[in-house]
Write an enzyme that holds these catalytic residues in place. Structure first.
Site, PDB file in Angstrom:
ATOM      1  N   CYS A  51       1.639   9.511  68.649  1.00  0.00           N
ATOM      2  CA  CYS A  51       2.956  10.075  68.372  1.00  0.00           C
ATOM      3  C   CYS A  51       4.061   9.228  69.024  1.00  0.00           C
ATOM      4  O   CYS A  51       4.435   8.196  68.486  1.00  0.00           O
ATOM      5  CB  CYS A  51       3.011  11.535  68.794  1.00  0.00           C
ATOM      6  SG  CYS A  51       4.334  12.433  67.953  1.00  0.00           S
ATOM      7  N   HIS A  56      -1.252  13.770  66.079  1.00  0.00           N
ATOM      8  CA  HIS A  56      -2.005  13.928  67.332  1.00  0.00           C
ATOM      9  C   HIS A  56      -3.495  14.083  67.034  1.00  0.00           C
ATOM     10  O   HIS A  56      -3.986  15.216  66.929  1.00  0.00           O
ATOM     11  CB  HIS A  56      -1.499  15.150  68.099  1.00  0.00           C
ATOM     12  CG  HIS A  56      -0.135  14.975  68.667  1.00  0.00           C
ATOM     13  ND1 HIS A  56       0.090  14.399  69.897  1.00  0.00           N
ATOM     14  CD2 HIS A  56       1.086  15.274  68.165  1.00  0.00           C
ATOM     15  CE1 HIS A  56       1.388  14.372  70.132  1.00  0.00           C
ATOM     16  NE2 HIS A  56       2.024  14.882  69.095  1.00  0.00           N
ATOM     17  N   GLU A  79      -5.915  13.804  68.931  1.00  0.00           N
ATOM     18  CA  GLU A  79      -6.638  14.470  70.035  1.00  0.00           C
ATOM     19  C   GLU A  79      -6.853  15.955  69.769  1.00  0.00           C
ATOM     20  O   GLU A  79      -7.781  16.563  70.291  1.00  0.00           O
ATOM     21  CB  GLU A  79      -5.894  14.256  71.364  1.00  0.00           C
ATOM     22  CG  GLU A  79      -4.551  14.973  71.530  1.00  0.00           C
ATOM     23  CD  GLU A  79      -3.344  14.177  71.016  1.00  0.00           C
ATOM     24  OE1 GLU A  79      -3.547  13.264  70.190  1.00  0.00           O
ATOM     25  OE2 GLU A  79      -2.207  14.492  71.427  1.00  0.00           O
TER      26      GLU A  79
HETATM   27  N1  GLN Z   1       9.577  12.703  70.934  1.00  0.00           N
HETATM   28  C1  GLN Z   1       9.000  12.236  69.720  1.00  0.00           C
HETATM   29  C2  GLN Z   1       9.438  13.032  68.505  1.00  0.00           C
HETATM   30  O1  GLN Z   1       9.924  14.124  68.638  1.00  0.00           O
HETATM   31  C3  GLN Z   1       7.487  12.240  69.822  1.00  0.00           C
HETATM   32  C4  GLN Z   1       6.901  13.599  69.919  1.00  0.00           C
HETATM   33  C5  GLN Z   1       5.490  13.593  70.411  1.00  0.00           C
HETATM   34  O2  GLN Z   1       5.038  12.625  70.995  1.00  0.00           O
HETATM   35  N2  GLN Z   1       4.813  14.688  70.209  1.00  0.00           N
HETATM   36  O3  GLN Z   1       9.305  12.579  67.395  1.00  0.00           O
END
Ligand code: GLN
Length: 543
Positions: free
Chosen positions: A390, A519, A521
């Protein structure tokens, strides 16, 4: 209407929190599943927050996301990992969510002019939610974890619901108390009194537990079991030892040693349909036998609260690394690396050479971002296996844009709203939400399909071209920069087929350099490790 046959097992905590109610629920679910039953699990958080998305992960632990986009407590992650079942939105509730539905219904004249009361209207709402879970999941067993400990005002209402359900569905509802048995140093022996008080407290809510899960540094001896049996009014065999162990995945094995599953089945008058304990036992064996280490570093922004809470904030990432490592017979050695240190002392970047692989996990906000970018630059240039999750993808794109494409002030709009080259920008549907401060449950959440480029490493790792993964973010790769990135060799290996968003990147020629906007994970399971983490670990150990 056909009578609901589902059995409900409520799990409450005694003496103190943080002693493993979640793992108890998850492990019991695993055992019942291995006896051939369909299981699911519910988490109840007694807060007024409507969901976990607005809670600080440093205080509360990771925000877990379900396929259908619920931002929930990290315990749901444990249920999914142990039971190897997807859990849905309805399986998470908070006091805030329950009250919100009751109040909304009242405002819509849904109670026909009645005086709306905590009992029965709120307890009925909770019961209806649990019955809906039972029907939707078609589970034989629904396990329900009530957050907090008995004796607190906050969770009384949920215990009350359990009591009423037991009354309404005789023989179908059980209670477990997960309690702590301290061994104070100055006394030198295990004390049962705190648990006796916890049981009294549960009794005063009209509930006699069917089981006590006895958390302690060691297993309970016969003397203690007898004492608890007499004072808590329970059969000795219903007091299940849960001593400290090195891996939580051993808990189901320990529980079965004390016959927890068999006793549950006896109490609800059911017979085991199967005995499928082998895969789980093999997993535990693998965990114990793994000796050769694989060293993975996680570069993040860290807080002065010590490693303990951080471990909770990134629990799914940690577990996913472990699952992959064990599947390759390696012992995972995970180190937290503070991104801010690299900002102040770039020479420290050299330490990244000591790791077999590096991860930059999800994150929000400004702090530590430049340090993460420096770390990504280092691992890219030094051919150290890298997985970006992400924010870890977004910052890898920023790094590549700056240092390879020559777009010196490339950035994400999250950190620099004035960036001349916003290679990561706000998603179209997020602009209004951010402006109006509609921040609760409003990110891009849950599972989305992702099409993988033919012949990409990502497609090879997954063994398919179409995947589905879970998201939680507001920003995205800016499509205007796709060409510039691709021209310099970054492969945009995955995209959302409907909205044409970049979801995966990879760098050919590098040992392993992969990023995902989602994600992964969240979907790794011990019996089914995630292909991206397996890919990282394989590259890390030189396979
Ligand atoms: N801050 C970033 C976004 O909002 C990544 C979010 C995250 O890593 N879950 O897109």
């Amino acid at each position: 209407m056909a009578k609901l046959k589902t059995k409900f097992i409520f799990v409450a905590g005694g003496v103190m929190s943080g002693i493993g109610k979640g793992v108890t629920v998850a492990s019991t679910a695993r055992i019942l599943k291995d006896y051939g039953f369909k299981v699911t699990a519910v988490k109840i958080d007694p807060y007024l927050n409507v969901d976990a998305g607005t809670m600080n992960p440093i205080e509360h632990g990771e925000v877990f996301v379900t396929d259908d986009g619920m931002e929930c407590d990290q315990d749901i992650g444990n249920y999914e990992r142990f039971a190897d079942e997807d859990i849905l939105r309805g399986n998470y509730m908070t006091t805030g969510l329950v009250y919100q539905s009751v109040i909304n219904r009242e405002r819509n004249l849904g109670y026909g002019g009645k005086c709306v009361q905590i009992i029965p209207h709120v307890t009925d709402e909770i019961e209806n939610r649990l019955v809906r879970v039972a029907k939707k999941s078609k589970a034989d067993f629904v396990l329900i974890e009530i957050g907090g400990t008995v004796g607190e005002y906050e969770n009384l209402l949920f215990l009350e619901t359990g009591r009423i359900m037991r009354l309404r569905m005789p023989g179908q509802v059980l209670f477990m108390l997960v309690s702590y048995f301290p061994i104070p140093k100055m006394v030198g022996e295990m004390k049962t009194k705190p648990t006796q008080h916890a049981v009294r407290s549960l009794n005063s809510a009209g509930i006699q537990p069917d089981f006590i899960i006895a958390r302690a540094s060691v297993a309970l001896d016969e003397v203690r079991k007898d004492k608890v049996s007499i004072f808590c009014n329970m059969q000795v065999q219903d007091i299940i030892s849960a001593p400290d162990i090195s891996s939580i995945y051993e808990v189901p094995v320990n529980f079965e040693r004390d016959n927890l599953g068999k006793r549950i089945l006896q109490k609800v008058g059911m017979k085991a349909k199967a005995k499928n304990f082998r895969p789980w036992n093999n997993l535990v064996k693998k965990i114990k036998e793994a000796k050769e280490p694989v060293k993975i570093g996680i570069v993040g922004k860290y807080f002065g609260t010590g490693d303990f809470t951080l471990t909770d904030s990134y629990i799914s990432v940690l577990e996913a690394i472990k699952h992959a490592a064990w599947s390759l017979n390696r012992k995972p050695e995970i180190t937290w690396l503070d991104a801010e240190v690299y900002e102040k002392q770039p020479a420290k970047l050299e330490e990244l050479k000591n790791f077999d692989g590096i991860i930059v996990p999800g994150g929000f906000g400004k702090r530590g971002v430049e340090g993460k970018i420096l770390a990504i630059n280092y691992v890219r240039e030094n051919n150290i296996p890298y997985l970006g999750l992400c924010y870890g993808l977004q910052l890898a794109v920023v790094e590549f844009a700056r240092n390879v494409c020559g777009l010196k002030d490339a950035h994400t709009l999250e950190v620099n709203p004035e960036a001349a080259h916003p290679v990561i920008h706000t998603m179209a549907d997020q602009i209004g939400k951010i402006k109006n401060k509609e921040m609760g449950g409003s990110m891009r959440l849950g599972a989305y399909k992702c099409q993988l480029a033919k012949n990409s490493l990502c497609a090879k790792l997954y063994g398919t071209n179409l995947i589905s993964e879970r998201h939680r973010h507001r920003y995205e790769v800016n499509n205007k920069y796709r060409k510039a990135l691709e021209q310099k060799g970054l492969v945009l290996a995955g995209h959302n087929p409907k909205h044409d968003l970049v979801e995966m990147i990879e760098l050919p020629g590098h040992k392993f350099f992969v990023g995902s906007q989602f994600h992964p994970e969240l979907k790794s399971r011990p019996l089914n490790p995630h292909p991206l983490f397996v890919g990282l670990v394989k590259a890390a150990i030189g396979k």
